[in-house]
Design a protein around this motif. Structure first.
Motif, mmCIF file in Angstrom:
data_model
loop_
_atom_site.group_PDB
_atom_site.id
_atom_site.type_symbol
_atom_site.label_atom_id
_atom_site.label_comp_id
_atom_site.label_asym_id
_atom_site.label_seq_id
_atom_site.Cartn_x
_atom_site.Cartn_y
_atom_site.Cartn_z
ATOM 1 N N GLU A 272 0.814 -1.216 0.000
ATOM 2 C CA GLU A 272 0.000 0.000 0.000
ATOM 3 C C GLU A 272 0.845 1.262 0.000
ATOM 4 O O GLU A 272 0.558 2.213 -0.721
ATOM 5 N N ARG A 273 1.901 1.294 0.819
ATOM 6 C CA ARG A 273 2.640 2.537 1.007
ATOM 7 C C ARG A 273 4.154 2.315 0.945
ATOM 8 O O ARG A 273 4.639 1.190 0.992
ATOM 9 N N ALA A 274 4.870 3.434 0.926
ATOM 10 C CA ALA A 274 6.319 3.383 1.009
ATOM 11 C C ALA A 274 6.781 2.788 2.328
ATOM 12 O O ALA A 274 7.922 2.325 2.431
ATOM 13 N N TRP A 275 5.914 2.784 3.343
ATOM 14 C CA TRP A 275 6.243 2.176 4.635
ATOM 15 C C TRP A 275 6.732 0.737 4.472
ATOM 16 O O TRP A 275 7.443 0.221 5.326
ATOM 17 N N HIS A 276 6.331 0.075 3.383
ATOM 18 C CA HIS A 276 6.633 -1.344 3.192
ATOM 19 C C HIS A 276 7.909 -1.578 2.387
ATOM 20 O O HIS A 276 8.327 -2.721 2.211
ATOM 21 N N LEU A 277 8.525 -0.506 1.899
ATOM 22 C CA LEU A 277 9.687 -0.673 1.035
ATOM 23 C C LEU A 277 10.839 -1.390 1.722
ATOM 24 O O LEU A 277 11.643 -2.060 1.068
ATOM 25 N N GLY A 278 10.942 -1.261 3.040
ATOM 26 C CA GLY A 278 12.059 -1.853 3.755
ATOM 27 C C GLY A 278 12.144 -3.359 3.648
ATOM 28 O O GLY A 278 13.227 -3.927 3.828
ATOM 29 N N MET A 279 11.030 -4.041 3.352
ATOM 30 C CA MET A 279 11.125 -5.494 3.235
ATOM 31 C C MET A 279 11.728 -5.904 1.894
ATOM 32 O O MET A 279 12.229 -7.018 1.753
ATOM 33 N N MET A 280 11.695 -4.982 0.904
ATOM 34 C CA MET A 280 12.330 -5.284 -0.378
ATOM 35 C C MET A 280 13.699 -4.618 -0.467
ATOM 36 O O MET A 280 14.716 -5.294 -0.447
ATOM 37 N N GLY A 281 13.757 -3.286 -0.570
ATOM 38 C CA GLY A 281 15.061 -2.673 -0.635
ATOM 39 C C GLY A 281 15.123 -1.348 -1.347
ATOM 40 O O GLY A 281 14.121 -0.679 -1.581
ATOM 41 N N HIS A 282 16.346 -0.995 -1.751
ATOM 42 C CA HIS A 282 16.672 0.336 -2.241
ATOM 43 C C HIS A 282 16.532 0.506 -3.747
ATOM 44 O O HIS A 282 16.603 1.631 -4.242
ATOM 45 N N GLY A 283 16.368 -0.569 -4.499
ATOM 46 C CA GLY A 283 16.307 -0.429 -5.940
ATOM 47 C C GLY A 283 17.562 0.223 -6.484
ATOM 48 O O GLY A 283 18.682 -0.133 -6.128
ATOM 49 N N ALA A 284 17.377 1.234 -7.328
ATOM 50 C CA ALA A 284 18.503 1.910 -7.972
ATOM 51 C C ALA A 284 19.092 3.014 -7.106
ATOM 52 O O ALA A 284 19.990 3.736 -7.557
#
Length: 550
Positions: A272-284
């Motif tokens: 849903e949100r950027a709050w969840h990005l930490g489980m995947m990562g930094h990308g580029a």
């Protein structure tokens, strides 16, 4: 819906440019930064917290980013209202979550597994790292749950795909409340491994912090995502400004693994949100990284979004059919075709962020579209995908875990979990993938059933400001259910100390937190002089709390 809007309003809209990504070193509490006569009421109370709770707070604290004064309500009190509950704290009922691992050929069919050591969500990343043969950097606290894994020599090569499914707010207390609503999860527990007595491991028990723990194998005191807002110098911006991962201070498993494959692995996220990005990562964002897929439904904006500087948003997701069919399924799920779900109007807008199961079902359509179009799991390089089902958490906030709305969302989330397994069996191979399921926290208590007092944050701020003769907006930069970020310039000018504010909080009573001139609700009328908080302390004095607690 007003209650839902209040829940959704927790994001603080500001941004801050910072330096390049670096590995973060844990910060220790330092000497106080304010002046004035020291007080000890806060210390006497705070060092009585159970040691397990102090350990969780310690892991969740980064001095330069955490609130200036941290608070722990007396269990089961919480910040919120009689209509909206919250879940941030170090208590067992919030901290307990499932961790289920399933994948024939990779995960042993152990059923319930109790480890001979404390288990936390920091153990998830190193466990998945073992499966892809790419170790995380040394020194991280997480440990692989090797007891659940088929020995590497006995595996049929690397898995073609690993999927992490997170039920946001679907902690152990939610599952225990509705034991017959999740048959597909039960099947995965029985045929795979369900790690028992597992906790998230740190406090605050909030979505951004815990998802970063899942992805990195570290706690907030290292990865830096301590809450939805974080301190950055004199300001308190959101942790993921403009959906950027710049404040996530350590690499995730996906970061490390993707680079190890020269970015040939497919990496993706739908949440849903950027709050969840930490489980995947930094990308580029990091040198050598690429623009992994990161799709966010962004809590009701009505369209899918990402930060295109660091991630990819597939254009084919615009207009994926089926939303109306899912809306009809939810309408009929209560046995009536009347435009209502358990008596609640179902919005017709095609968007996420609503406290009903429509987007939960539609999310499966988006997942299938991404996996099919991108070719996830179709070669011998392990692909990784991360997804969070958020509506369960929203329903927990608005309706609470003990009510039938929660049973409905758990049941429908479980149906989507079963459909994900069916898809992977068919399109990847029933012995060539691993699925991990967990949650980031439990659900808060119903005040009427538990006797909890819902602490009015605004009333508390007003009372603190009145006590010290300042305006609320001059003193408070931000507040969350576990603490307050304070304007230190105002405090120095007025001669206010963190210790004095902590002492005020320790004396704060139910009667103080109620509407002036109004009688307390009937079940609380004999409790007006009851203290609301178990602990309050300046973050830069947390070392003193730990020392007196032994």
């Amino acid at each position: 819906m007003d209650a839902l809007k209040r829940v959704a309003a927790v994001v603080i809209a500001s941004a801050l440019l910072v330096g390049a990504f670096v590995a973060y070193t844990r910060e220790r509490p330092q000497a106080p930064t304010t002046t004035g006569a020291p007080t000890t009421k806060w210390l006497a109370a705070s060092c009585k917290l159970p040691k397990a709770q102090l350990e969780r707070i310690d892991r969740g604290t980064m001095l330069s980013r955490s609130p200036d004064v941290q608070v722990v309500p007396k269990e089961p009190n919480y910040f919120g209202s009689f209509d909206t509950t919250t879940h941030a704290g170090p208590w067992n009922y919030i901290q307990g979550v499932p961790l289920v691992l399933y994948g024939p050929g990779y995960i042993l069919p152990k059923g319930n597994l109790t480890l001979d050591r404390p288990a936390t969500l920091a153990d998830l990343a190193p466990t998945l790292a073992d499966l892809v043969g790419t170790p995380l950097p040394d020194g991280r606290p997480g440990r692989a749950v090797t007891e659940a894994l088929v020995p590497q020599a006995d595996r049929p090569g690397p898995p073609k795909m690993i999927v992490l499914v997170v039920w946001d707010g679907g902690g152990s207390n939610v599952l225990a409340q509705w034991p017959n609503a999740w048959p597909n999860l039960k099947r995965l527990m029985k045929q795979g491994t369900s790690v028992q007595q597992l906790g998230i491991g740190s406090s605050p028990s909030v979505t951004p912090a815990i998802h970063a723990t899942m992805g990195t194998g570290t706690f907030p005191n290292e990865h830096g995502i301590v809450d939805i807002p974080i301190r950055k110098g004199t300001r308190v911006p959101e942790a993921y400004p403009n959906k950027s991962p710049k404040n996530l201070e350590v690499s995730t498993l996906a970061d490390v693994y993707d680079k190890a494959t020269d970015n040939q692995a497919l990496i993706g996220l739908l949440a849903e949100r950027a709050w969840h990005l930490g489980m995947m990562g930094h990308g580029a964002f990091t040198t050598g990284g690429d623009k992994d897929i990161a799709v966010m439904s962004e809590g009701g904006e009505g369209h899918l979004v990402t930060n295109t500087d660091y991630y990819t948003l597939p254009s084919y997701l615009d207009g994926i059919p089926g939303f109306e069919a899912d809306r009809e399924t939810v309408d009929e799920s209560d046995g009536k075709d009347d435009g209502l779900w358990l008596g609640h109007k179902i919005p017709t807008e095609h968007k996420a962020g609503a406290a009903n199961p429509v987007w939960t079902r539609y999310q499966l359509r988006l997942l299938k579209a991404i996996w099919t179009n991108e070719g996830f799991g179709q070669d011998d390089i392990t692909d990784m995908f991360f997804t969070n089902f958020k509506e369960l958490d929203l329903i927990g906030h608005v309706f609470n875990l003990i009510h039938p709305e929660m049973r409905s969302i758990v049941k429908q989330s479980d149906e989507m979990l079963g459909a994900i397994v069916d898809y992977l069996d068919t399109h990847v191979g029933n012995d060539r993938y691993v699925i991990a399921m967990t949650a980031d926290h439990g659900s808060g208590p119903d005040p009427y059933e538990s006797g909890a007092w819902p602490i009015d944050e605004e009333r508390l701020q007003i009372d603190i400001a009145l006590k010290f003769g300042v305006r609320v907006t001059d003193l408070f930069q931000a507040q969350r259910p576990t603490g307050m970020w304070l304007n230190q310039a105002t405090m120095e000018q007025k001669g206010i100390t963190f210790e004095e504010i902590a002492d005020f909080v320790m004396d704060y009573e139910i009667g103080d937190n109620w509407k002036e001139g109004k009688a307390l609700p009937s079940q609380y009328r004999s409790r007006g002089s009851e203290k609301l908080f178990a602990a309050a302390f300046p973050t830069d004095r947390f070392g003193d709390v730990q020392a007196c607690a032994g």
